[in-house]
Design a protein around this motif. Structure first.
Motif, PDB file in Angstrom:
ATOM      1  N   GLU A  61     -20.129   2.244  -8.706  1.00 47.80           N
ATOM      2  CA  GLU A  61     -18.909   1.486  -8.491  1.00 47.80           C
ATOM      3  C   GLU A  61     -18.732   0.542  -9.662  1.00 47.80           C
ATOM      4  O   GLU A  61     -19.669  -0.141 -10.069  1.00 47.80           O
ATOM      5  CB  GLU A  61     -18.977   0.688  -7.196  1.00 47.80           C
ATOM      6  N   GLU A  92      -3.060  -0.278 -10.700  1.00 45.71           N
ATOM      7  CA  GLU A  92      -3.121  -1.035  -9.442  1.00 45.71           C
ATOM      8  C   GLU A  92      -3.417  -2.512  -9.687  1.00 45.71           C
ATOM      9  O   GLU A  92      -2.940  -3.361  -8.942  1.00 45.71           O
ATOM     10  CB  GLU A  92      -4.138  -0.402  -8.497  1.00 45.71           C
ATOM     11  N   ARG A 107      -8.452   8.299 -13.677  1.00 47.78           N
ATOM     12  CA  ARG A 107      -9.043   7.267 -12.817  1.00 47.78           C
ATOM     13  C   ARG A 107      -8.878   5.895 -13.451  1.00 47.78           C
ATOM     14  O   ARG A 107      -8.529   4.921 -12.770  1.00 47.78           O
ATOM     15  CB  ARG A 107     -10.524   7.592 -12.570  1.00 47.78           C
ATOM     16  N   ASN A 116       3.087  -5.806  -0.268  1.00 49.99           N
ATOM     17  CA  ASN A 116       2.158  -4.957   0.477  1.00 49.99           C
ATOM     18  C   ASN A 116       2.857  -3.866   1.210  1.00 49.99           C
ATOM     19  O   ASN A 116       3.875  -3.917   1.711  1.00 49.99           O
ATOM     20  CB  ASN A 116       1.354  -5.799   1.475  1.00 49.99           C
ATOM     21  N   SER A 173     -11.039   7.613  -3.806  1.00 50.02           N
ATOM     22  CA  SER A 173      -9.650   7.470  -4.172  1.00 50.02           C
ATOM     23  C   SER A 173      -9.135   6.038  -4.051  1.00 50.02           C
ATOM     24  O   SER A 173      -8.103   5.710  -4.595  1.00 50.02           O
ATOM     25  CB  SER A 173      -8.783   8.405  -3.328  1.00 50.02           C
ATOM     26  N   SER A 174      -9.842   5.184  -3.348  1.00 48.26           N
ATOM     27  CA  SER A 174      -9.307   3.846  -3.138  1.00 48.26           C
ATOM     28  C   SER A 174      -9.771   2.874  -4.220  1.00 48.26           C
ATOM     29  O   SER A 174     -10.861   2.987  -4.758  1.00 48.26           O
ATOM     30  CB  SER A 174      -9.706   3.330  -1.754  1.00 48.26           C
ATOM     31  N   VAL A 175      -8.890   1.944  -4.523  1.00 49.03           N
ATOM     32  CA  VAL A 175      -9.185   0.874  -5.468  1.00 49.03           C
ATOM     33  C   VAL A 175      -8.963  -0.437  -4.718  1.00 49.03           C
ATOM     34  O   VAL A 175      -7.900  -0.660  -4.147  1.00 49.03           O
ATOM     35  CB  VAL A 175      -8.249   0.925  -6.703  1.00 49.03           C
ATOM     36  N   ARG A 176      -9.981  -1.269  -4.675  1.00 45.98           N
ATOM     37  CA  ARG A 176      -9.838  -2.596  -4.064  1.00 45.98           C
ATOM     38  C   ARG A 176      -9.397  -3.554  -5.158  1.00 45.98           C
ATOM     39  O   ARG A 176     -10.071  -3.690  -6.182  1.00 45.98           O
ATOM     40  CB  ARG A 176     -11.163  -3.031  -3.433  1.00 45.98           C
ATOM     41  N   ALA A 213     -13.719   0.156  -7.885  1.00 47.18           N
ATOM     42  CA  ALA A 213     -13.547   1.529  -7.427  1.00 47.18           C
ATOM     43  C   ALA A 213     -14.758   2.358  -7.814  1.00 47.18           C
ATOM     44  O   ALA A 213     -15.509   1.987  -8.717  1.00 47.18           O
ATOM     45  CB  ALA A 213     -12.283   2.130  -8.056  1.00 47.18           C
ATOM     46  N   SER A 248     -12.560  10.191   0.307  1.00 45.59           N
ATOM     47  CA  SER A 248     -11.633   9.093   0.584  1.00 45.59           C
ATOM     48  C   SER A 248     -12.106   7.804  -0.071  1.00 45.59           C
ATOM     49  O   SER A 248     -11.298   6.996  -0.500  1.00 45.59           O
ATOM     50  CB  SER A 248     -11.447   8.897   2.088  1.00 45.59           C
ATOM     51  N   SER A 249     -13.412   7.596  -0.167  1.00 45.69           N
ATOM     52  CA  SER A 249     -13.895   6.377  -0.806  1.00 45.69           C
ATOM     53  C   SER A 249     -13.670   6.416  -2.305  1.00 45.69           C
ATOM     54  O   SER A 249     -13.541   5.391  -2.944  1.00 45.69           O
ATOM     55  CB  SER A 249     -15.373   6.146  -0.490  1.00 45.69           C
ATOM     56  N   GLU A 270      -5.302   4.818 -13.113  1.00 46.46           N
ATOM     57  CA  GLU A 270      -5.024   4.424 -11.732  1.00 46.46           C
ATOM     58  C   GLU A 270      -5.531   3.005 -11.451  1.00 46.46           C
ATOM     59  O   GLU A 270      -4.825   2.188 -10.858  1.00 46.46           O
ATOM     60  CB  GLU A 270      -5.689   5.412 -10.768  1.00 46.46           C
TER      61      GLU A 270
END
Length: 183
Positions: A127, A171, A164, A183, A20-23, A150, A17-18, A167
């Motif tokens: 990261e 984003e 990746r 949002n 797949s996320s992009v901050r 990410a 899960s970590s 993605e």
């Protein structure tokens, strides 16, 4: 043994899960007229300073070009917006400490005597942070900056690495122009 399997499964799900996320975040010059930008070119002096290999630079630039084209921009020899990038990376090392065993109360307070097995699980991830800068071509001033952080794909799976990068870029550029992101 079931506790061990459950813990390993939990760590695996957390890692997946970590990944797949992009901050993402963006900042901009509130006085810029973003409606006036419709053409772009890459700002080679800025891109040359990005501390990544040339193949990944090409992947990032192709992804940016695809996203800007999808937003209606045209690549031009005489652009009104320049695009630059820079990157940062950091290594994250995570240690999960689990002491399985028994302890008990002896006299006053907790006595930390454990019997059984204890283990540590160590994992590391790289990261990366990608910054995409939009620069007013006439004034040579930064008008918008998007940032995405990410976990990176560091394996030899080229297709996964390209997906990746796409993605992350998508984003980031979703935040342009200011006020367009819901949002």
């Amino acid at each position: 043994m079931n506790s061990f399997k459950l813990l390993v499964l939990g760590v695996f799900v957390l890692v997946l899960s970590s990944c797949s996320s992009v901050r993402v975040a963006a900042d901009y010059d509130k006085d810029a007229n973003f409606d006036s930008y419709n053409t772009f070119a890459f700002f080679k002096p800025g891109i040359d300073k990005a501390e990544i290999n040339d193949i990944d630079k090409k992947r990032i630039l192709r992804a940016i070009e695809a996203e800007l084209t999808a937003k209606g921009f045209a690549k031009s020899e005489n652009p009104n917006m320049l695009v630059s990038i820079f990157t940062k990376t950091k290594e994250n090392v995570n240690i999960y400490n689990n002491n399985l065993g028994y302890g008990g109360w002896y006299g006053w307070g907790w006595q930390p005597f454990y019997w059984g097995t204890g283990y540590n699980t160590v994992s590391s991830t790289t990261e990366g942070t990608l910054y995409i800068d939009f620069i007013d071509a006439d004034r040579k001033e930064l008008v918008w900056q998007g940032m995405g952080s990410a976990a990176l794909v560091t394996s030899n799976n080229i297709e996964r690495k390209e997906e990746r990068i796409k993605e992350i870029v998508k984003e980031i550029i979703e935040r342009y122009p200011p006020g367009s992101f819901k949002n």
